[in-house]
Scaffold this active site. Structure first.
Site, PDB file in Angstrom:
ATOM      1  N   GLU A 129      23.981  67.406  93.823  1.00 42.81           N
ATOM      2  CA  GLU A 129      25.417  67.307  94.097  1.00 42.81           C
ATOM      3  C   GLU A 129      26.126  68.644  93.837  1.00 42.81           C
ATOM      4  OE1 GLU A 129      26.094  64.748  95.598  1.00 42.81           O
ATOM      5  OE2 GLU A 129      25.010  63.013  94.794  1.00 42.81           O
ATOM      6  N   HIS A 153      29.984  63.828  86.964  1.00 40.82           N
ATOM      7  CA  HIS A 153      29.640  62.710  87.844  1.00 40.82           C
ATOM      8  C   HIS A 153      28.754  61.745  87.069  1.00 40.82           C
ATOM      9  CE1 HIS A 153      28.097  60.248  90.996  1.00 40.82           C
ATOM     10  NE2 HIS A 153      26.890  60.797  90.982  1.00 40.82           N
ATOM     11  N   HIS A 155      27.485  57.212  86.669  1.00 43.57           N
ATOM     12  CA  HIS A 155      27.286  55.928  87.354  1.00 43.57           C
ATOM     13  C   HIS A 155      27.701  54.764  86.450  1.00 43.57           C
ATOM     14  CE1 HIS A 155      23.749  57.781  89.972  1.00 43.57           C
ATOM     15  NE2 HIS A 155      24.912  58.387  90.181  1.00 43.57           N
ATOM     16  N   GLU A 183      48.097  52.830  79.471  1.00 46.12           N
ATOM     17  CA  GLU A 183      47.759  54.236  79.255  1.00 46.12           C
ATOM     18  C   GLU A 183      47.164  54.901  80.503  1.00 46.12           C
ATOM     19  OE1 GLU A 183      47.866  56.497  76.479  1.00 46.12           O
ATOM     20  OE2 GLU A 183      49.396  55.062  75.883  1.00 46.12           O
ATOM     21  N   HIS A 224      28.259  53.790  94.259  1.00 41.49           N
ATOM     22  CA  HIS A 224      27.495  54.904  93.698  1.00 41.49           C
ATOM     23  C   HIS A 224      27.996  55.308  92.306  1.00 41.49           C
ATOM     24  CE1 HIS A 224      25.703  59.191  94.448  1.00 41.49           C
ATOM     25  NE2 HIS A 224      25.768  58.912  93.161  1.00 41.49           N
TER      26      HIS A 224
END
Ligand code: 13P
Ligand code: ZN
Length: 295
Positions: A129, A153, A155, A183, A224
């Site tokens: 990525e 990133h 999952h 919040e 994803h």
């Protein structure tokens, strides 16, 4: 994605790079993310954009090896240095064997290729990525008050579950999260963008992600995971934690089988926008999304 399999534990004193403050913070985030169960196997990746003074701290600044072209160039980041996880690296191994599971790379002047400065001791390459990380940095650099040094990133299961339930539309997803706890609107006032389900890695998903990152704090990749930008490690990790927790609250409420009976009124979001000096995605302040909980 091929996974690395053999590791040699590296003690902090064994390599001066491991003592650098930003490297220590990077590795701490990897451990915290693993403990939060944000990373199964090699799922997720992390990058840090080095400041000039941090580049000067590197024992060796000159890249070695050949230039590796990228699928999408980032001219705005030409010559810049990044610390980034290796493709195929499991988060549980990253702080245990950092020189094998991470790398520092430098981009060429045109921002179209990278070269290795440190790490990848057993070979390999930065995360698949890479393009998303770099394009997101480039986008955020155009907005000085939202400049980001960390791209994260992961999952998280609760967040991924949302893509099975909610229309893949940024306003609906943002409102569902904001409405879970108050919040949220302070922590991600620009909301969460959504990229529809697509093959991970490379230029296609990175282009769409960067487009969403222009106007949002985080981007949900349907089915994803989530991409979070932060000015530092605490901001990026805190954003991931907050969105994960808000998603969990939303799912608990849906699991109750009841329709929404009480909600945060739009007037409260308007007050929050005022408190933030208008630095909020005003398109999301008023309801009218497509949340099944409201039907
Ligand atoms: P990498 O192992 O290449 O970082 O890929 C993991 C991932 O989460 C892809 O989206
Ligand atoms: Zn992923």
């Amino acid at each position: 994605m091929p996974m690395n399999t053999t590791w040699t534990a590296q003690e902090p004193g064994s390599d001066p790079v491991l003592a650098l403050p930003f490297v220590r913070e990077f590795l701490r985030l990897c451990d915290d993310g693993f403990r939060m169960r944000f990373h199964e196997r090699n799922g997720g990746n992390l990058s840090y954009w080095l400041r000039q003074e941090e580049i000067r701290m590197l024992p060796e600044k000159e890249p070695k090896g050949s230039w590796i072209p990228m699928e999408a160039a980032v001219p705005a980041l030409g010559g810049e240095y990044f610390l980034i996880t290796a493709s195929g690296s499991c988060f549980r191994n990253i702080s245990y064997a950092p020189a094998e599971n991470t790398c520092i790379i430098r981009l060429n002047d045109g921002g179209s290729s990278w070269q290795l400065v440190w790490g990848l001791r057993n070979g390999g390459r930065p995360t698949s990525e890479l393009e998303s990380h770099l394009q997101n940095f480039a986008i955020r650099a155009q907005q000085p008050e939202r400049e980001s040094r960390v791209m994260y990133h992961a999952h998280p299961a609760s967040v991924i579950t949302l893509s099975n339930l909610l229309p893949q539309d940024s306003k609906t997803v943002t409102r569902a999260l904001w409405s879970s706890m108050i919040e949220c609107a302070f922590i991600f006032p620009y909301g969460v963008g959504v990229v529809p389900c697509m093959i991970p890695g490379g230029a296609k998903i990175s282009g769409q992600t960067a487009e969403q990152m222009q106007t949002h704090d985080a981007v949900l990749w349907a089915h994803h995971g989530l991409f979070c930008a932060g000015k530092d490690f605490d901001s990026a990790f805190g954003l991931m934690e907050t969105i994960d927790k808000a998603a969990e609250i939303y799912l608990k409420f849906l699991a109750s089988g009841q329709k929404r009976r009480y909600t945060i009124p739009d007037a409260i979001f308007e007050e929050i926008a005022q408190a933030l000096g208008g630095k909020m995605n005003m398109a999301y302040v008023h309801g009218g999304g497509d949340d099944p909980a409201d039907e």
